[in-house]
Design an enzyme around this catalytic site. Structure first.
Site, PDB file in Angstrom:
ATOM      1  N   ASP A   1      -5.072 -11.242  -9.606  1.00 36.39           N
ATOM      2  CA  ASP A   1      -4.501 -12.056  -8.525  1.00 36.39           C
ATOM      3  C   ASP A   1      -4.047 -13.387  -9.114  1.00 36.39           C
ATOM      4  OD1 ASP A   1      -3.677 -12.952  -5.963  1.00 36.39           O
ATOM      5  OD2 ASP A   1      -5.266 -11.779  -5.010  1.00 36.39           O
TER       6      ASP A   1
ATOM      7  N   VAL B   1       1.173  -7.391  -3.604  1.00 30.82           N
ATOM      8  CA  VAL B   1       1.373  -8.842  -3.406  1.00 30.82           C
ATOM      9  C   VAL B   1       2.212  -9.045  -2.145  1.00 30.82           C
ATOM     10  CG1 VAL B   1       1.203  -9.246  -5.895  1.00 30.82           C
ATOM     11  CG2 VAL B   1       3.465  -9.105  -4.829  1.00 30.82           C
TER      12      VAL B   1
ATOM     13  N   SER C   1       5.199  -2.200   2.719  1.00 26.31           N
ATOM     14  CA  SER C   1       5.239  -1.502   4.006  1.00 26.31           C
ATOM     15  C   SER C   1       6.663  -1.102   4.355  1.00 26.31           C
ATOM     16  CB  SER C   1       4.741  -2.403   5.130  1.00 26.31           C
ATOM     17  OG  SER C   1       3.505  -2.927   4.834  1.00 26.31           O
TER      18      SER C   1
ATOM     19  N   HIS D   1       2.117   3.976  -0.127  1.00 27.58           N
ATOM     20  CA  HIS D   1       1.900   3.234   1.115  1.00 27.58           C
ATOM     21  C   HIS D   1       0.556   3.631   1.725  1.00 27.58           C
ATOM     22  CE1 HIS D   1       3.533   2.166   5.401  1.00 27.58           C
ATOM     23  NE2 HIS D   1       2.707   1.266   4.947  1.00 27.58           N
TER      24      HIS D   1
ATOM     25  N   ASN E   1      -3.966   0.744   6.921  1.00 33.41           N
ATOM     26  CA  ASN E   1      -5.073  -0.167   7.166  1.00 33.41           C
ATOM     27  C   ASN E   1      -6.096   0.416   8.160  1.00 33.41           C
ATOM     28  OD1 ASN E   1      -6.410  -2.554   6.915  1.00 33.41           O
ATOM     29  ND2 ASN E   1      -4.910  -3.782   8.037  1.00 33.41           N
TER      30      ASN E   1
HETATM   31  N1  LIG Z   1      -1.881  -5.465   5.902  1.00 30.46           N
HETATM   32  C1  LIG Z   1      -1.586  -4.204   6.084  1.00 30.46           C
HETATM   33  O1  LIG Z   1      -1.993  -3.560   7.053  1.00 30.46           O
HETATM   34  C2  LIG Z   1      -0.719  -3.482   5.080  1.00 30.46           C
HETATM   35  C3  LIG Z   1      -0.616  -2.094   5.143  1.00 30.46           C
HETATM   36  C4  LIG Z   1       0.172  -1.426   4.204  1.00 30.46           C
HETATM   37  C5  LIG Z   1       0.836  -2.150   3.244  1.00 30.46           C
HETATM   38  N2  LIG Z   1       0.732  -3.528   3.190  1.00 30.46           N
HETATM   39  C6  LIG Z   1       1.486  -4.251   2.143  1.00 30.46           C
HETATM   40  O2  LIG Z   1       0.581  -4.802   1.199  1.00 30.46           O
HETATM   41  C7  LIG Z   1       1.143  -5.994   0.630  1.00 30.46           C
HETATM   42  C8  LIG Z   1       0.162  -7.141   0.815  1.00 30.46           C
HETATM   43  O3  LIG Z   1      -0.076  -7.312   2.204  1.00 30.46           O
HETATM   44  P1  LIG Z   1      -1.402  -8.005   2.764  1.00 30.46           P
HETATM   45  O4  LIG Z   1      -1.422  -7.808   4.209  1.00 30.46           O
HETATM   46  O5  LIG Z   1      -2.574  -7.563   1.931  1.00 30.46           O
HETATM   47  O6  LIG Z   1      -1.072  -9.519   2.432  1.00 30.46           O
HETATM   48  P2  LIG Z   1      -2.050 -10.704   2.055  1.00 30.46           P
HETATM   49  O7  LIG Z   1      -1.298 -11.960   2.363  1.00 30.46           O
HETATM   50  O8  LIG Z   1      -3.391 -10.490   2.648  1.00 30.46           O
HETATM   51  O9  LIG Z   1      -2.207 -10.571   0.478  1.00 30.46           O
HETATM   52  C9  LIG Z   1      -1.174 -10.878  -0.413  1.00 30.46           C
HETATM   53  C10 LIG Z   1      -1.689 -10.971  -1.856  1.00 30.46           C
HETATM   54  O10 LIG Z   1      -0.613 -11.489  -2.658  1.00 30.46           O
HETATM   55  C11 LIG Z   1      -1.117 -12.557  -3.438  1.00 30.46           C
HETATM   56  N3  LIG Z   1      -0.039 -13.521  -3.650  1.00 30.46           N
HETATM   57  C12 LIG Z   1       0.261 -14.590  -2.903  1.00 30.46           C
HETATM   58  N4  LIG Z   1       1.333 -15.248  -3.412  1.00 30.46           N
HETATM   59  C13 LIG Z   1       1.698 -14.583  -4.506  1.00 30.46           C
HETATM   60  C14 LIG Z   1       2.709 -14.781  -5.466  1.00 30.46           C
HETATM   61  N5  LIG Z   1       3.577 -15.774  -5.392  1.00 30.46           N
HETATM   62  N6  LIG Z   1       2.791 -13.894  -6.473  1.00 30.46           N
HETATM   63  C15 LIG Z   1       1.933 -12.859  -6.532  1.00 30.46           C
HETATM   64  N7  LIG Z   1       0.946 -12.625  -5.662  1.00 30.46           N
HETATM   65  C16 LIG Z   1       0.829 -13.480  -4.656  1.00 30.46           C
HETATM   66  C17 LIG Z   1      -2.269 -13.146  -2.656  1.00 30.46           C
HETATM   67  O11 LIG Z   1      -3.156 -13.858  -3.490  1.00 30.46           O
HETATM   68  C18 LIG Z   1      -2.889 -11.892  -2.037  1.00 30.46           C
HETATM   69  O12 LIG Z   1      -3.801 -11.267  -2.909  1.00 30.46           O
HETATM   70  C19 LIG Z   1       2.476  -6.206   1.333  1.00 30.46           C
HETATM   71  O13 LIG Z   1       3.500  -5.654   0.559  1.00 30.46           O
HETATM   72  C20 LIG Z   1       2.288  -5.428   2.640  1.00 30.46           C
HETATM   73  O14 LIG Z   1       3.510  -5.051   3.192  1.00 30.46           O
HETATM   74  C21 LIG Z   1      -0.054  -4.198   4.073  1.00 30.46           C
END
Ligand SMILES: NC(=O)c1ccc[n+]([C@@H]2O[C@H](COP(=O)([O-])OP(=O)(O)OC[C@H]3O[C@@H](n4cnc5c(N)ncnc54)[C@H](O)[C@@H]3O)[C@@H](O)[C@H]2O)c1
Length: 386
Positions: free
Chosen positions: A15, A73, A102, A123, A126
């Protein structure tokens, strides 16, 4: 990470900062709270598992020996592409690059790589440690080797992997959007939102469109809806009521209010949101409309079935059984209904098509039947071929 540790893999958590890593570690621990509470795992067992099989780092260089990289990310094309470009210079050439986006197009994400064949969409849903589905998305240039490794990986972490091609919302988000999204049209016509929620629950879905929207985030749904509108035009035109709902700033659970108010222990309908709907209906001179639960659900389902047919026609999906499994394992579509396409076959494609034609006359393009469905209705075909 939970799945990797549980099923015998060594994992590295990367991270951007030590603080972000600590947050990640806390989140991983939380995913094991249930087995610890149930007694199938101990705190000591988890500590040992994490110590022996999980490393953390803020340096991408440490991923150089990885067989598979799963990137999760922020949902931002540029941030993701920058990281992948760096990783391409670090990782082994045969390492698979999986992105957990997503909705961002896999083909475009992969376009920055010298070898776009190594990239694929993985994909997860959650909460990832519990939801059974893994939607695997092939970009235009994803190689067969990358695909087969990804399916094998999905099975190794005990998921139900289904494979689809790249397109807006891939399969599941677009299918769910088509099923749930039509509810806004019903509200615009004066149907009671509580009745719509109940109709979905009685059909067997785990929740109705308003509850789901509050869970995923009204803002997220709005942006996804805009993406669909841009890609598919009038058929996915955003309803004016949804624009007003989005402007309220009530985005659901995360803002403590959306369609429902979450300030007390038990959610109750949010009176401020109800007022927005009422004001809209008054201004348009719409009177309350009575619909039976069956009429409500049928309306939602014909649209969903039509969208499924479009996705087959566009080559996003090719196997009805995968599509049905995806909706059951990824969204909780009632298993005893068999999935969207099995349900459509039982209902009769001609009935679905006739329903769409009628609705198209009344409401326009939103219900425009896909030519694949028209042909199937004329020839008496079903989605499942025996
Ligand atoms: N939340 C959901 O239900 C879900 C489901 C399926 C897919 N996703 C996908 O997963 C990914 C993350 O979503 P999330 O909900 O966990 O988001 P989140 O904001 O909880 O996590 C994002 C992560 O990215 C990191 N980050 C922040 N800025 C960054 C940067 N500049 N460079 C690199 N890393 C950085 C953060 O430290 C964190 O670990 C997205 O692509 C989202 O579409 C999310």
């Amino acid at each position: 990470i939970n799945l990797l540790l549980r099923y015998g893999f060594d994992a590295i958590l990367w991270d951007i900062s030590e603080e972000a890593i600590q947050k990640g570690i806390a989140a991983i621990r939380k995913t094991f709270a249930y087995p610890i509470k149930k007694g199938s795992m101990t705190e000591e067992g988890l500590a040992k598992l994490m110590q022996e099989h999980l490393k953390t780092t803020t340096s991408l260089e440490d991923l150089k020996g990885a067989d598979l990289v799963i990137e999760a990310v922020l949902e931002n094309m540029k941030i993701k592409q920058d990281i992948w470009k760096k990783l391409e210079g670090i990782c082994r050439p045969d390492a698979v690059f999986g992105t957990n986006t997503s909705a961002l197009p896999i083909t475009e994400l992969a376009s920055v790589l010298t070898d776009p064949g190594r990239m694929i969409g993985l994909h997860f849903f959650n909460p990832a440690e519990r939801m059974q589905l893994l939607e695997i998305i092939c970009g235009k240039r994803t190689s067969d080797q990358t695909l087969s490794s990804s399916v094998a990986f999905g099975r190794a972490i005990r998921k139900v992997p289904i494979v689809v091609n790249d397109g807006p919302g891939f399969y599941v988000s677009r299918q769910l959007g088509a099923l749930m999204g039509g509810s806004s049209l019903l509200l615009e016509e004066g149907v009671d939102p509580a009745k719509v929620e109940q109709a979905f629950m009685d059909f067997g879905l785990p929740m109705g469109p308003a509850t789901l929207s509050d869970l995923t985030g009204i803002d997220i749904n709005y942006h996804v809806g805009k993406t669909f509108e841009k890609a598919f035009g009038k058929r996915w035109e955003m309803s004016p009521l949804m624009e007003l709902v989005y402007q309220t700033g009530f985005y659901g659970r995360k803002t403590k209010a959306g369609w429902f108010d979450y300030s007390e222990e038990k959610p109750v309908p949010n009176p401020k949101m109800a007022a927005v709907v009422q004001k809209y209906l008054q201004e348009k001179g719409v009177k309350p409309k009575e619909m039976t639960e069956k009429e409500i659900v049928d309306r939602m389902l014909v649209r969903a079935i039509n969208e499924a047919a479009y996705m087959i026609q566009e080559g996003i999906c090719d196997r009805p059984q995968d599509m049905d499994l995806a909706m059951i394992y990824g969204t909780g579509f009632p298993p005893y209904r068999g999935g969207i396409l099995r349900y459509a076959d039982a209902w009769g494609i001609k009935n679905v098509y006739d329903g769409l034609v009628k609705l198209e006359k009344e409401y326009g393009e939103r219900f425009k039947p896909c030519s694949l469905l028209k042909g199937m209705a004329e020839k008496g075909q079903t989605f499942y071929k025996y």
